[in-house]
Design a protein around this motif. Structure first.
Motif, short mmCIF file in Angstrom:
data_model
loop_
_atom_site.label_atom_id
_atom_site.label_comp_id
_atom_site.label_asym_id
_atom_site.label_seq_id
_atom_site.Cartn_x
_atom_site.Cartn_y
_atom_site.Cartn_z
N MET A 83 0.37 -1.24 0.06
CA MET A 83 0.18 -0.33 0.26
C MET A 83 0.94 1.00 0.10
N ALA A 84 1.92 1.24 1.00
CA ALA A 84 2.79 2.55 1.42
C ALA A 84 3.52 2.91 -0.30
N ARG A 85 3.74 1.54 -1.37
CA ARG A 85 4.96 1.30 -2.34
C ARG A 85 3.84 2.17 -3.93
N LEU A 86 1.97 1.87 -3.67
CA LEU A 86 1.30 2.25 -4.53
C LEU A 86 0.91 3.99 -3.63
N ALA A 87 0.33 3.83 -2.78
CA ALA A 87 -0.19 5.53 -1.97
C ALA A 87 0.40 6.63 -2.28
N LEU A 88 2.40 6.37 -2.22
CA LEU A 88 3.11 7.23 -2.11
C LEU A 88 4.40 6.93 -3.15
N ARG A 89 3.95 6.72 -4.61
CA ARG A 89 4.68 6.52 -6.08
C ARG A 89 5.10 7.40 -5.96
N ARG A 90 4.32 8.63 -6.13
CA ARG A 90 4.35 9.92 -6.91
C ARG A 90 4.76 11.46 -5.51
N PHE A 91 4.67 10.95 -4.77
CA PHE A 91 4.75 11.89 -3.65
C PHE A 91 6.76 12.58 -3.38
N PRO A 92 6.46 13.70 -3.95
CA PRO A 92 7.58 14.03 -4.12
C PRO A 92 9.15 13.82 -2.42
N ALA A 105 15.08 13.32 1.49
CA ALA A 105 14.81 12.35 2.73
C ALA A 105 13.81 12.74 3.50
N LEU A 106 12.84 11.55 3.34
CA LEU A 106 11.86 11.76 4.75
C LEU A 106 11.22 10.07 4.95
N ARG A 107 11.71 10.12 6.57
CA ARG A 107 11.30 8.71 6.99
C ARG A 107 9.67 8.69 7.53
N LEU A 108 9.22 7.39 7.60
CA LEU A 108 8.26 7.45 8.62
C LEU A 108 7.99 6.26 8.65
N VAL A 109 7.63 6.07 10.28
CA VAL A 109 8.41 5.11 11.35
C VAL A 109 6.74 4.69 12.07
N ASP A 139 10.20 12.19 9.88
CA ASP A 139 11.65 12.66 10.20
C ASP A 139 11.89 13.14 8.92
N GLY A 140 12.29 15.00 8.29
CA GLY A 140 12.52 15.24 7.87
C GLY A 140 12.44 17.06 7.94
N ALA A 141 12.99 17.30 6.83
CA ALA A 141 12.44 18.49 6.18
C ALA A 141 11.11 19.07 7.00
N ALA A 142 10.44 20.18 7.46
CA ALA A 142 9.88 20.48 8.54
C ALA A 142 8.33 21.09 7.29
N ALA A 143 8.80 21.59 5.94
CA ALA A 143 8.30 21.87 4.54
C ALA A 143 7.77 20.15 3.84
N ALA A 144 8.74 19.46 3.80
CA ALA A 144 7.98 17.55 3.70
C ALA A 144 7.15 17.68 4.37
N VAL A 145 7.44 17.18 5.46
CA VAL A 145 6.69 16.23 6.77
C VAL A 145 5.43 16.82 7.26
N GLU A 146 4.92 18.54 6.71
CA GLU A 146 2.99 18.56 6.59
C GLU A 146 3.28 18.94 4.81
N ARG A 147 4.14 17.98 4.22
CA ARG A 147 2.90 18.50 2.69
C ARG A 147 2.84 16.55 3.00
N LEU A 148 3.49 15.86 3.60
CA LEU A 148 2.97 14.41 3.40
C LEU A 148 1.44 14.30 4.99
N ARG A 149 1.94 14.80 5.21
CA ARG A 149 0.05 14.74 6.77
C ARG A 149 -0.92 15.40 6.09
N THR A 150 -0.78 16.31 4.74
CA THR A 150 -1.83 17.24 4.52
C THR A 150 -2.21 16.75 3.69
N ALA A 151 -0.59 15.54 3.12
CA ALA A 151 -1.68 14.89 1.81
C ALA A 151 -2.65 13.53 1.14
#
Length: 209
Positions: free
Chosen positions: A137-146, A167-171, A193-205
């Protein structure tokens, strides 16, 4: 062999009866009655279930769901609790494969919309079953995430996904990752874990399949 799909289904039905048809859920705009009707359509109305995924059929599927949602609450929950054996989604051959993640997620949709909820201590076997589904599911759902994203479930495994970039890390545990990847990021207790802007993009994607 544990039957996690069945146990999550029964726990969800019990919780729905305890909280009532107007209990909130994590599904935007839906209360428990709406969620129950969705599950009944999914398993009992193959003529309308395609609308869950296919936009051209969504209008018809929603009309069917609303009619089902108007049924007496106890009857509606009973239909969630005991699916038809003829359903391609819930017969004994497919139930664990198709419904373990589905009913875990929707059980948490109701649990986590209530105040003062806490994560459950899930059986190790359920965590393992969820990881088997969460990894692809991760590979599919996040395949286009920058980003270059590493998804880790300690003691279960990890997957790399994303389109590349910073780089981003989701644990998290498999259960929490399942909720995060299904679009319930704000309710999932994970470490990012990662840059704050990238983390927020993932949390709201907009995630989910």
């Amino acid at each position: 062999m544990p039957r996690y799909a069945r146990s999550e289904r029964q726990a969800l039905a019990d919780l729905m009866l305890a909280l009532g048809p107007d209990a909130p859920t994590l599904n935007e705009g839906w209360v428990a009655r709406d969620l129950a009707a969705h599950l009944v359509v999914r398993e009992r109305r193959p003529d309308a279930a395609g609308g869950i995924l296919l936009p051209p059929l969504r209008g018809y599927a929603e009309r069917v769901r609303l009619r089902i949602a108007a049924r007496p609450w106890a009857e509606l929950v009973a239909q969630v609790r005991q699916p038809p054996v003829w359903s391609p989604l819930s017969n004994p051959l497919t139930d664990e494969l198709v419904n373990t993640m589905e009913f875990f997620i929707h059980h948490e949709d109701v649990r986590r919309a209530a105040p003062d909820w806490q994560p459950r201590n899930l059986p190790a076997g359920l965590h393992a079953a969820l990881w088997k589904r969460a990894a692809p599911m991760a590979r599919l759902a996040l395949r286009r995430f920058p980003a270059s994203l590493l998804v880790q479930a300690p003691e279960h495994g990890e997957v790399r996904c994303g389109r590349g970039g910073e780089a981003l890390r989701l644990v998290g545990t498999p259960g929490e990752l399942t909720l995060f990847l299904s679009g319930r990021q704000r309710a999932a207790r994970v470490q990012l874990d990662g840059a704050a802007a990238a983390v927020e993009r993932l949390r709201t994607a907009k995630l989910g399949l």
